[in-house]
Design a protein around this motif. Sequence first.
Motif, PDB file in Angstrom:
ATOM      1  N   GLU A 190       0.820  -1.207   0.000  1.00 30.84           N
ATOM      2  CA  GLU A 190       0.000   0.000   0.000  1.00 30.84           C
ATOM      3  C   GLU A 190       0.863   1.271   0.000  1.00 30.84           C
ATOM      4  O   GLU A 190       0.339   2.371   0.055  1.00 30.84           O
ATOM      5  CB  GLU A 190      -0.942  -0.016   1.202  1.00 30.84           C
ATOM      6  N   ASN A 191       2.162   1.118  -0.092  1.00 31.11           N
ATOM      7  CA  ASN A 191       3.092   2.242  -0.067  1.00 31.11           C
ATOM      8  C   ASN A 191       3.551   2.544  -1.496  1.00 31.11           C
ATOM      9  O   ASN A 191       4.209   1.715  -2.133  1.00 31.11           O
ATOM     10  CB  ASN A 191       4.286   1.898   0.827  1.00 31.11           C
ATOM     11  N   ASN A 192       3.212   3.739  -1.992  1.00 29.14           N
ATOM     12  CA  ASN A 192       3.563   4.112  -3.366  1.00 29.14           C
ATOM     13  C   ASN A 192       5.067   4.170  -3.592  1.00 29.14           C
ATOM     14  O   ASN A 192       5.541   3.879  -4.692  1.00 29.14           O
ATOM     15  CB  ASN A 192       2.915   5.448  -3.735  1.00 29.14           C
ATOM     16  N   THR A 193       5.827   4.535  -2.575  1.00 27.61           N
ATOM     17  CA  THR A 193       7.276   4.572  -2.699  1.00 27.61           C
ATOM     18  C   THR A 193       7.830   3.173  -2.956  1.00 27.61           C
ATOM     19  O   THR A 193       8.747   2.993  -3.750  1.00 27.61           O
ATOM     20  CB  THR A 193       7.915   5.172  -1.430  1.00 27.61           C
ATOM     21  N   HIS A 194       7.236   2.190  -2.313  1.00 24.91           N
ATOM     22  CA  HIS A 194       7.681   0.815  -2.510  1.00 24.91           C
ATOM     23  C   HIS A 194       7.437   0.366  -3.953  1.00 24.91           C
ATOM     24  O   HIS A 194       8.237  -0.388  -4.515  1.00 24.91           O
ATOM     25  CB  HIS A 194       6.988  -0.115  -1.527  1.00 24.91           C
ATOM     26  N   PHE A 195       6.333   0.829  -4.549  1.00 18.72           N
ATOM     27  CA  PHE A 195       6.057   0.490  -5.945  1.00 18.72           C
ATOM     28  C   PHE A 195       7.066   1.146  -6.879  1.00 18.72           C
ATOM     29  O   PHE A 195       7.487   0.542  -7.864  1.00 18.72           O
ATOM     30  CB  PHE A 195       4.632   0.881  -6.339  1.00 18.72           C
ATOM     31  N   SER A 196       7.479   2.350  -6.563  1.00 19.06           N
ATOM     32  CA  SER A 196       8.499   3.021  -7.367  1.00 19.06           C
ATOM     33  C   SER A 196       9.816   2.255  -7.308  1.00 19.06           C
ATOM     34  O   SER A 196      10.505   2.101  -8.321  1.00 19.06           O
ATOM     35  CB  SER A 196       8.722   4.447  -6.881  1.00 19.06           C
ATOM     36  N   ILE A 197      10.146   1.781  -6.130  1.00 20.57           N
ATOM     37  CA  ILE A 197      11.372   1.018  -5.964  1.00 20.57           C
ATOM     38  C   ILE A 197      11.271  -0.309  -6.718  1.00 20.57           C
ATOM     39  O   ILE A 197      12.241  -0.746  -7.350  1.00 20.57           O
ATOM     40  CB  ILE A 197      11.685   0.807  -4.469  1.00 20.57           C
ATOM     41  N   LEU A 198      10.107  -0.947  -6.691  1.00 24.16           N
ATOM     42  CA  LEU A 198       9.916  -2.183  -7.450  1.00 24.16           C
ATOM     43  C   LEU A 198      10.120  -1.931  -8.936  1.00 24.16           C
ATOM     44  O   LEU A 198      10.791  -2.709  -9.616  1.00 24.16           O
ATOM     45  CB  LEU A 198       8.533  -2.772  -7.206  1.00 24.16           C
ATOM     46  N   ARG A 199       9.570  -0.833  -9.428  1.00 23.37           N
ATOM     47  CA  ARG A 199       9.743  -0.495 -10.845  1.00 23.37           C
ATOM     48  C   ARG A 199      11.230  -0.326 -11.178  1.00 23.37           C
ATOM     49  O   ARG A 199      11.704  -0.787 -12.215  1.00 23.37           O
ATOM     50  CB  ARG A 199       8.974   0.769 -11.194  1.00 23.37           C
ATOM     51  N   GLU A 200      11.987   0.303 -10.284  1.00 24.82           N
ATOM     52  CA  GLU A 200      13.426   0.463 -10.475  1.00 24.82           C
ATOM     53  C   GLU A 200      14.139  -0.893 -10.500  1.00 24.82           C
ATOM     54  O   GLU A 200      15.017  -1.128 -11.328  1.00 24.82           O
ATOM     55  CB  GLU A 200      14.031   1.312  -9.361  1.00 24.82           C
ATOM     56  N   VAL A 201      13.748  -1.774  -9.585  1.00 23.50           N
ATOM     57  CA  VAL A 201      14.349  -3.106  -9.524  1.00 23.50           C
ATOM     58  C   VAL A 201      14.117  -3.848 -10.837  1.00 23.50           C
ATOM     59  O   VAL A 201      15.043  -4.425 -11.420  1.00 23.50           O
ATOM     60  CB  VAL A 201      13.782  -3.917  -8.335  1.00 23.50           C
TER      61      VAL A 201
END
Length: 67
Positions: free
Chosen positions: A24-35
């Motif tokens: 539920e954390n948008n920052t975590h999704f951004s990091i996933l996209r980077e990964v």
Amino acid sequence: MNNLIKKILIEWSYRLDDGMIDLENNTHFSILREVLSDMKLPSEVIIEVMGNITEEEKESFPAIKKD
């Protein structure tokens, strides 16, 4: 396939401050996209993965009063 998923999850959690993935954390999704991007996955795969994770459940469960 399972190895790829395991590598993604390990790298994703490694890049987070506390190592705990929060869907539920948008920052975590951004990091996933980077990964996913850093792993050189095709953009179609990245879009599909991100869409599958954020897809809301379409099923509904009506409330039933218990007497």
